[in-house]
Design a protein around this motif. Structure first.
Motif, PDB file in Angstrom:
ATOM      1  N   THR A  18       0.833  -1.202   0.000  1.00  0.00           N
ATOM      2  CA  THR A  18       0.000   0.000   0.000  1.00  0.00           C
ATOM      3  C   THR A  18       0.869   1.252   0.000  1.00  0.00           C
ATOM      4  O   THR A  18       1.969   1.262   0.560  1.00  0.00           O
ATOM      5  CB  THR A  18      -0.942   0.068   1.221  1.00  0.00           C
ATOM      6  N   ILE A  19       0.342   2.272  -0.643  1.00  0.00           N
ATOM      7  CA  ILE A  19       0.987   3.585  -0.666  1.00  0.00           C
ATOM      8  C   ILE A  19       0.201   4.489   0.270  1.00  0.00           C
ATOM      9  O   ILE A  19      -1.014   4.622   0.142  1.00  0.00           O
ATOM     10  CB  ILE A  19       0.988   4.172  -2.098  1.00  0.00           C
ATOM     11  N   ALA A  20       0.889   5.080   1.226  1.00  0.00           N
ATOM     12  CA  ALA A  20       0.269   6.053   2.123  1.00  0.00           C
ATOM     13  C   ALA A  20       0.321   7.413   1.429  1.00  0.00           C
ATOM     14  O   ALA A  20       1.298   7.734   0.735  1.00  0.00           O
ATOM     15  CB  ALA A  20       1.021   6.107   3.448  1.00  0.00           C
ATOM     16  N   ALA A  21      -0.730   8.197   1.593  1.00  0.00           N
ATOM     17  CA  ALA A  21      -0.786   9.500   0.935  1.00  0.00           C
ATOM     18  C   ALA A  21      -1.628  10.471   1.749  1.00  0.00           C
ATOM     19  O   ALA A  21      -2.401  10.063   2.618  1.00  0.00           O
ATOM     20  CB  ALA A  21      -1.367   9.348  -0.467  1.00  0.00           C
ATOM     21  N   LYS A  22      -1.457  11.750   1.446  1.00  0.00           N
ATOM     22  CA  LYS A  22      -2.266  12.814   2.030  1.00  0.00           C
ATOM     23  C   LYS A  22      -2.956  13.539   0.886  1.00  0.00           C
ATOM     24  O   LYS A  22      -2.314  13.873  -0.110  1.00  0.00           O
ATOM     25  CB  LYS A  22      -1.395  13.804   2.798  1.00  0.00           C
ATOM     26  N   TRP A  23      -4.257  13.787   1.035  1.00  0.00           N
ATOM     27  CA  TRP A  23      -5.047  14.450  -0.003  1.00  0.00           C
ATOM     28  C   TRP A  23      -5.516  15.796   0.532  1.00  0.00           C
ATOM     29  O   TRP A  23      -6.139  15.872   1.573  1.00  0.00           O
ATOM     30  CB  TRP A  23      -6.241  13.591  -0.371  1.00  0.00           C
ATOM     31  N   TRP A  24      -5.195  16.844  -0.215  1.00  0.00           N
ATOM     32  CA  TRP A  24      -5.682  18.186   0.083  1.00  0.00           C
ATOM     33  C   TRP A  24      -6.646  18.595  -1.018  1.00  0.00           C
ATOM     34  O   TRP A  24      -6.428  18.286  -2.182  1.00  0.00           O
ATOM     35  CB  TRP A  24      -4.551  19.205   0.073  1.00  0.00           C
ATOM     36  N   MET A  56      -7.921  23.537  -6.197  1.00  0.00           N
ATOM     37  CA  MET A  56      -7.127  22.452  -6.768  1.00  0.00           C
ATOM     38  C   MET A  56      -6.975  21.337  -5.741  1.00  0.00           C
ATOM     39  O   MET A  56      -7.043  21.571  -4.537  1.00  0.00           O
ATOM     40  CB  MET A  56      -5.754  22.965  -7.189  1.00  0.00           C
ATOM     41  N   SER A  57      -6.761  20.109  -6.226  1.00  0.00           N
ATOM     42  CA  SER A  57      -6.526  18.957  -5.356  1.00  0.00           C
ATOM     43  C   SER A  57      -5.083  18.500  -5.501  1.00  0.00           C
ATOM     44  O   SER A  57      -4.511  18.548  -6.596  1.00  0.00           O
ATOM     45  CB  SER A  57      -7.451  17.801  -5.739  1.00  0.00           C
ATOM     46  N   PHE A  58      -4.520  18.048  -4.385  1.00  0.00           N
ATOM     47  CA  PHE A  58      -3.141  17.568  -4.369  1.00  0.00           C
ATOM     48  C   PHE A  58      -3.086  16.256  -3.603  1.00  0.00           C
ATOM     49  O   PHE A  58      -3.706  16.122  -2.550  1.00  0.00           O
ATOM     50  CB  PHE A  58      -2.222  18.589  -3.694  1.00  0.00           C
ATOM     51  N   LEU A  59      -2.341  15.301  -4.144  1.00  0.00           N
ATOM     52  CA  LEU A  59      -2.142  14.008  -3.495  1.00  0.00           C
ATOM     53  C   LEU A  59      -0.641  13.832  -3.303  1.00  0.00           C
ATOM     54  O   LEU A  59       0.102  13.641  -4.270  1.00  0.00           O
ATOM     55  CB  LEU A  59      -2.705  12.879  -4.365  1.00  0.00           C
ATOM     56  N   ALA A  60      -0.177  13.944  -2.056  1.00  0.00           N
ATOM     57  CA  ALA A  60       1.240  13.765  -1.745  1.00  0.00           C
ATOM     58  C   ALA A  60       1.430  12.326  -1.278  1.00  0.00           C
ATOM     59  O   ALA A  60       0.818  11.902  -0.291  1.00  0.00           O
ATOM     60  CB  ALA A  60       1.665  14.748  -0.657  1.00  0.00           C
ATOM     61  N   ILE A  61       2.244  11.577  -1.989  1.00  0.00           N
ATOM     62  CA  ILE A  61       2.413  10.154  -1.685  1.00  0.00           C
ATOM     63  C   ILE A  61       3.737   9.886  -0.971  1.00  0.00           C
ATOM     64  O   ILE A  61       4.697  10.638  -1.113  1.00  0.00           O
ATOM     65  CB  ILE A  61       2.315   9.284  -2.950  1.00  0.00           C
ATOM     66  N   GLY A  67       8.211   6.875   4.585  1.00  0.00           N
ATOM     67  CA  GLY A  67       7.042   7.261   5.373  1.00  0.00           C
ATOM     68  C   GLY A  67       6.249   6.057   5.852  1.00  0.00           C
ATOM     69  O   GLY A  67       6.801   5.102   6.374  1.00  0.00           O
ATOM     70  N   LEU A  68       4.940   6.083   5.604  1.00  0.00           N
ATOM     71  CA  LEU A  68       4.045   5.030   6.074  1.00  0.00           C
ATOM     72  C   LEU A  68       3.688   4.004   4.995  1.00  0.00           C
ATOM     73  O   LEU A  68       2.836   3.151   5.215  1.00  0.00           O
ATOM     74  CB  LEU A  68       2.760   5.661   6.632  1.00  0.00           C
TER      75      LEU A  68
END
Length: 95
Positions: A18-24, A56-61, A67-68
């Motif tokens: 799995t890839i951990a990510a943050k979505w703004w 706008m949307s951003f997905l930082a992986i 990271g996680l």
């Protein structure tokens, strides 16, 4: 002053785990994928993305092994070119 948009932590299944990510930003807009450098993680973007436009949307992986996100199997070498496969897996999950 840095605004504080809602950040949602997500997990994206890929062949290596799995890839951990943050979505703004809005969830109905395809995000701009943000990829960190070597020996870093998605936290790199915690101060930058809040300065960008709200519409706008951003997905930082977190790349594999960072990271996680899941690690590769023991004994497997990490190569930058392998990140292309991870990004393609993420793209395929979004279509």
């Amino acid at each position: 002053m840095i605004k504080s948009p809602q950040t949602v932590e997500v997990r994206i299944p890929v062949p290596c785990g799995t890839i951990a990510a943050k979505w703004w930003g809005p969830k109905d807009v395809r995000p701009i994928v943000s990829v960190h450098g070597w020996q870093d993680n998605s936290g790199t973007f915690d101060r930058l993305i809040p300065l960008l436009p709200d519409h706008m949307s951003f997905l930082a992986i977190d790349l594999p092994g960072h990271g996680l996100s899941s690690r590769y199997q023991a004994g497997t070498a990490y190569h930058t070119v392998d990140n292309v496969h991870v990004l393609e897996s993420i793209r395929q999950r979004s279509t």
